[in-house]
Design a protein around this motif. Structure first.
Motif, PDB file in Angstrom:
ATOM      1  N   MET A  42      -9.008 -31.902  26.079  1.00 28.51           N
ATOM      2  CA  MET A  42      -9.520 -32.594  27.267  1.00 28.51           C
ATOM      3  C   MET A  42      -8.328 -32.993  28.116  1.00 28.51           C
ATOM      4  N   THR A  43      -8.399 -32.721  29.409  1.00 29.45           N
ATOM      5  CA  THR A  43      -7.307 -33.060  30.322  1.00 29.45           C
ATOM      6  C   THR A  43      -7.870 -33.515  31.666  1.00 29.45           C
TER       7      THR A  43
ATOM      8  N   ILE B  61      -2.291 -25.134  30.194  1.00 32.73           N
ATOM      9  CA  ILE B  61      -1.054 -25.318  29.454  1.00 32.73           C
ATOM     10  C   ILE B  61      -1.351 -25.747  28.024  1.00 32.73           C
ATOM     11  N   MET B  62      -2.259 -26.678  27.869  1.00 32.57           N
ATOM     12  CA  MET B  62      -2.614 -27.183  26.541  1.00 32.57           C
ATOM     13  C   MET B  62      -3.249 -26.094  25.688  1.00 32.57           C
ATOM     14  N   THR B  63      -4.104 -25.295  26.261  1.00 25.57           N
ATOM     15  CA  THR B  63      -4.757 -24.218  25.522  1.00 25.57           C
ATOM     16  C   THR B  63      -3.746 -23.180  25.065  1.00 25.57           C
ATOM     17  N   ALA B  64      -2.747 -22.907  25.880  1.00 24.99           N
ATOM     18  CA  ALA B  64      -1.705 -21.967  25.494  1.00 24.99           C
ATOM     19  C   ALA B  64      -0.884 -22.507  24.324  1.00 24.99           C
TER      20      ALA B  64
ATOM     21  N   ALA C 146     -12.689 -30.037  29.893  1.00 26.21           N
ATOM     22  CA  ALA C 146     -12.620 -29.785  28.453  1.00 26.21           C
ATOM     23  C   ALA C 146     -12.843 -28.316  28.186  1.00 26.21           C
ATOM     24  N   LEU C 147     -12.236 -27.853  27.120  1.00 26.85           N
ATOM     25  CA  LEU C 147     -12.411 -26.470  26.706  1.00 26.85           C
ATOM     26  C   LEU C 147     -12.584 -26.455  25.202  1.00 26.85           C
ATOM     27  N   LYS C 148     -13.725 -25.965  24.761  1.00 27.56           N
ATOM     28  CA  LYS C 148     -14.004 -25.804  23.339  1.00 27.56           C
ATOM     29  C   LYS C 148     -13.736 -24.352  22.984  1.00 27.56           C
TER      30      LYS C 148
ATOM     31  N   SER D  28      -3.747 -41.551  28.804  1.00 25.91           N
ATOM     32  CA  SER D  28      -3.244 -40.314  28.222  1.00 25.91           C
ATOM     33  C   SER D  28      -3.456 -39.154  29.186  1.00 25.91           C
ATOM     34  N   LEU D  29      -2.527 -38.233  29.212  1.00 24.38           N
ATOM     35  CA  LEU D  29      -2.663 -37.067  30.073  1.00 24.38           C
ATOM     36  C   LEU D  29      -3.567 -36.014  29.459  1.00 24.38           C
ATOM     37  N   LEU D  30      -3.639 -35.976  28.132  1.00 16.02           N
ATOM     38  CA  LEU D  30      -4.451 -34.965  27.456  1.00 16.02           C
ATOM     39  C   LEU D  30      -4.882 -35.472  26.095  1.00 16.02           C
ATOM     40  N   GLY D  31      -5.863 -34.802  25.546  1.00 16.61           N
ATOM     41  CA  GLY D  31      -6.344 -35.140  24.221  1.00 16.61           C
ATOM     42  C   GLY D  31      -6.772 -33.884  23.490  1.00 16.61           C
ATOM     43  N   ILE D  32      -6.575 -33.888  22.183  1.00 15.22           N
ATOM     44  CA  ILE D  32      -6.998 -32.772  21.342  1.00 15.22           C
ATOM     45  C   ILE D  32      -7.981 -33.326  20.331  1.00 15.22           C
TER      46      ILE D  32
END
Length: 69
Positions: free
Chosen positions: A55-56, A64-67, A29-31, A6-10
């Motif tokens: 997580m990426t 990008i995911m956070t946005a 990772a960003l919490k 996987s490229l990313l996870g939430i």
């Protein structure tokens, strides 16, 4: 995720389920803060402490995911 499928996870985090696995798998990772993103419909242990995060494999993907969250 560590195997590269996987490229990313939430996920949600109350007690290190995002940060700790990311550190072990050399991921980023960003919490987010507990109240910065509405988490309606997400199972949480505590609305005061649980938060959503990503997580990426790269910082660019994390931004990008956070946005998108």
């Amino acid at each position: 995720m560590p195997a590269g499928y996987s490229l990313l996870g939430i996920g949600t985090e109350t007690n290190r389920p995002l940060v700790q696995p990311a550190g072990r798998a050399a991921l980023f990772a960003l919490k987010l803060t507990a109240v910065s993103v509405p988490i309606d419909g997400v199972y949480t242990l505590s609305t005061a402490f649980s938060s959503i995060g990503a997580m990426t494999k790269s910082t660019r993907d994390l931004a990008i995911m956070t946005a998108m969250i």
